[in-house]
Scaffold this motif. Sequence first.
Motif, PDB file in Angstrom:
ATOM      1  N   GLY A  24       0.778  -1.237   0.000  1.00  0.00           N
ATOM      2  CA  GLY A  24       0.000   0.000   0.000  1.00  0.00           C
ATOM      3  C   GLY A  24       0.806   1.282   0.000  1.00  0.00           C
ATOM      4  N   CYS A  25       2.047   1.253  -0.474  1.00  0.00           N
ATOM      5  CA  CYS A  25       2.842   2.485  -0.484  1.00  0.00           C
ATOM      6  C   CYS A  25       2.508   3.384  -1.669  1.00  0.00           C
ATOM      7  CB  CYS A  25       4.331   2.144  -0.468  1.00  0.00           C
ATOM      8  SG  CYS A  25       4.964   1.489  -2.026  1.00  0.00           S
ATOM      9  N   GLY A  26       1.770   2.848  -2.651  1.00  0.00           N
ATOM     10  CA  GLY A  26       1.380   3.650  -3.805  1.00  0.00           C
ATOM     11  C   GLY A  26       2.268   3.458  -5.020  1.00  0.00           C
ATOM     12  N   ALA A  27       3.320   2.671  -4.906  1.00  0.00           N
ATOM     13  CA  ALA A  27       4.204   2.427  -6.038  1.00  0.00           C
ATOM     14  C   ALA A  27       3.511   1.530  -7.053  1.00  0.00           C
ATOM     15  CB  ALA A  27       5.490   1.761  -5.556  1.00  0.00           C
ATOM     16  N   ARG A  28       3.770   1.764  -8.326  1.00  0.00           N
ATOM     17  CA  ARG A  28       3.228   0.927  -9.394  1.00  0.00           C
ATOM     18  C   ARG A  28       4.349   0.013  -9.881  1.00  0.00           C
ATOM     19  NH1 ARG A  28      -1.915   0.559  -9.865  1.00  0.00           N
ATOM     20  NH2 ARG A  28      -1.683   0.098 -12.055  1.00  0.00           N
ATOM     21  N   LEU A  29       4.052  -1.267 -10.048  1.00  0.00           N
ATOM     22  CA  LEU A  29       5.034  -2.268 -10.442  1.00  0.00           C
ATOM     23  C   LEU A  29       4.595  -2.945 -11.727  1.00  0.00           C
ATOM     24  CD1 LEU A  29       5.485  -3.783  -6.904  1.00  0.00           C
ATOM     25  CD2 LEU A  29       7.008  -2.188  -8.038  1.00  0.00           C
ATOM     26  N   CYS A  30       5.573  -3.283 -12.575  1.00  0.00           N
ATOM     27  CA  CYS A  30       5.237  -3.911 -13.846  1.00  0.00           C
ATOM     28  C   CYS A  30       4.998  -5.400 -13.658  1.00  0.00           C
ATOM     29  CB  CYS A  30       6.331  -3.670 -14.885  1.00  0.00           C
ATOM     30  SG  CYS A  30       7.843  -4.594 -14.650  1.00  0.00           S
ATOM     31  N   THR A  31       4.388  -5.990 -14.672  1.00  0.00           N
ATOM     32  CA  THR A  31       4.092  -7.416 -14.643  1.00  0.00           C
ATOM     33  C   THR A  31       4.956  -8.163 -15.655  1.00  0.00           C
ATOM     34  OG1 THR A  31       2.302  -7.065 -16.211  1.00  0.00           O
ATOM     35  CG2 THR A  31       1.714  -7.059 -13.873  1.00  0.00           C
ATOM     36  N   ALA A  32       6.057  -7.573 -16.087  1.00  0.00           N
ATOM     37  CA  ALA A  32       6.940  -8.215 -17.057  1.00  0.00           C
ATOM     38  C   ALA A  32       7.554  -9.474 -16.445  1.00  0.00           C
ATOM     39  CB  ALA A  32       8.039  -7.242 -17.490  1.00  0.00           C
ATOM     40  N   ARG A  33       7.807 -10.454 -17.292  1.00  0.00           N
ATOM     41  CA  ARG A  33       8.372 -11.719 -16.827  1.00  0.00           C
ATOM     42  C   ARG A  33       9.891 -11.676 -16.941  1.00  0.00           C
ATOM     43  NH1 ARG A  33       4.677 -16.203 -16.618  1.00  0.00           N
ATOM     44  NH2 ARG A  33       2.603 -15.399 -17.046  1.00  0.00           N
ATOM     45  N   HIS A  34      10.534 -11.078 -15.963  1.00  0.00           N
ATOM     46  CA  HIS A  34      11.990 -11.093 -15.896  1.00  0.00           C
ATOM     47  C   HIS A  34      12.383 -11.424 -14.462  1.00  0.00           C
ATOM     48  CE1 HIS A  34      10.761  -6.873 -15.207  1.00  0.00           C
ATOM     49  NE2 HIS A  34      11.675  -6.905 -14.264  1.00  0.00           N
ATOM     50  N   LEU A  35      13.624 -11.813 -14.269  1.00  0.00           N
ATOM     51  CA  LEU A  35      14.098 -12.210 -12.939  1.00  0.00           C
ATOM     52  C   LEU A  35      15.081 -11.184 -12.424  1.00  0.00           C
ATOM     53  CD1 LEU A  35      14.596 -16.011 -13.540  1.00  0.00           C
ATOM     54  CD2 LEU A  35      12.721 -14.905 -12.355  1.00  0.00           C
ATOM     55  N   PRO A  36      14.982 -10.784 -11.197  1.00  0.00           N
ATOM     56  CA  PRO A  36      13.940 -11.070 -10.222  1.00  0.00           C
ATOM     57  C   PRO A  36      12.685 -10.265 -10.548  1.00  0.00           C
ATOM     58  CG  PRO A  36      15.488  -9.528  -9.263  1.00  0.00           C
ATOM     59  CD  PRO A  36      16.037  -9.922 -10.619  1.00  0.00           C
ATOM     60  N   PRO A  37      11.514 -10.785 -10.179  1.00  0.00           N
ATOM     61  CA  PRO A  37      10.272 -10.044 -10.439  1.00  0.00           C
ATOM     62  C   PRO A  37      10.261  -8.711  -9.685  1.00  0.00           C
ATOM     63  CG  PRO A  37       9.809 -12.286  -9.695  1.00  0.00           C
ATOM     64  CD  PRO A  37      11.266 -12.071  -9.550  1.00  0.00           C
ATOM     65  N   CYS A  38       9.614  -7.737 -10.259  1.00  0.00           N
ATOM     66  CA  CYS A  38       9.612  -6.393  -9.673  1.00  0.00           C
ATOM     67  C   CYS A  38       8.940  -6.339  -8.305  1.00  0.00           C
ATOM     68  CB  CYS A  38       8.967  -5.400 -10.630  1.00  0.00           C
ATOM     69  SG  CYS A  38      10.022  -5.100 -12.053  1.00  0.00           S
ATOM     70  N   ASN A  39       7.932  -7.183  -8.068  1.00  0.00           N
ATOM     71  CA  ASN A  39       7.299  -7.156  -6.750  1.00  0.00           C
ATOM     72  C   ASN A  39       8.273  -7.671  -5.681  1.00  0.00           C
ATOM     73  OD1 ASN A  39       7.168  -9.762  -7.683  1.00  0.00           O
ATOM     74  ND2 ASN A  39       5.107 -10.146  -6.949  1.00  0.00           N
ATOM     75  N   ASP A  40       9.139  -8.623  -6.014  1.00  0.00           N
ATOM     76  CA  ASP A  40      10.155  -9.080  -5.068  1.00  0.00           C
ATOM     77  C   ASP A  40      11.233  -8.024  -4.867  1.00  0.00           C
ATOM     78  OD1 ASP A  40       8.820 -11.449  -4.818  1.00  0.00           O
ATOM     79  OD2 ASP A  40      10.208 -12.596  -6.067  1.00  0.00           O
ATOM     80  N   LEU A  41      11.654  -7.390  -5.953  1.00  0.00           N
ATOM     81  CA  LEU A  41      12.704  -6.388  -5.872  1.00  0.00           C
ATOM     82  C   LEU A  41      12.241  -5.169  -5.081  1.00  0.00           C
ATOM     83  CD1 LEU A  41      15.235  -6.445  -8.319  1.00  0.00           C
ATOM     84  CD2 LEU A  41      14.553  -4.113  -7.961  1.00  0.00           C
ATOM     85  N   HIS A  42      11.007  -4.750  -5.290  1.00  0.00           N
ATOM     86  CA  HIS A  42      10.475  -3.593  -4.579  1.00  0.00           C
ATOM     87  C   HIS A  42      10.225  -3.909  -3.107  1.00  0.00           C
ATOM     88  CE1 HIS A  42       8.254   0.049  -3.742  1.00  0.00           C
ATOM     89  NE2 HIS A  42       7.243  -0.682  -3.274  1.00  0.00           N
ATOM     90  N   GLY A  43      10.068  -5.191  -2.773  1.00  0.00           N
ATOM     91  CA  GLY A  43       9.803  -5.582  -1.398  1.00  0.00           C
ATOM     92  C   GLY A  43      10.844  -5.074  -0.420  1.00  0.00           C
ATOM     93  N   GLY A  44      12.104  -5.058  -0.802  1.00  0.00           N
ATOM     94  CA  GLY A  44      13.164  -4.562   0.072  1.00  0.00           C
ATOM     95  C   GLY A  44      13.277  -3.047   0.085  1.00  0.00           C
ATOM     96  N   GLN A  45      12.675  -2.370  -0.887  1.00  0.00           N
ATOM     97  CA  GLN A  45      12.764  -0.915  -0.991  1.00  0.00           C
ATOM     98  C   GLN A  45      11.520  -0.205  -0.471  1.00  0.00           C
ATOM     99  OE1 GLN A  45      13.050  -0.410  -5.195  1.00  0.00           O
ATOM    100  NE2 GLN A  45      15.074  -1.319  -5.349  1.00  0.00           N
TER     101      GLN A  45
END
Length: 55
Positions: A24-45
């Motif tokens: 719920g921070c308001g960031a928008r993340l893409c759904t592209a299929r690359h590694l690591p996924p953006c939702n995982d990468l943003h999790g630490g930020q």
Amino acid sequence: MTARVRCAACDRPLGKRGRPCARGCGARLCTARHLPPCNDLHGGQCPNLDIPEEP
């Protein structure tokens, strides 16, 4: 000219694709299929990340 929405993790243009951050921070993340996924990468930020404090 309007500003384009970009992924908060990989900086790709989103257009109509993308999903909001699950925390719920308001960031928008893409759904592209690359590694690591953006939702995982943003999790630490994410500013809403709850890090347990050490006793």
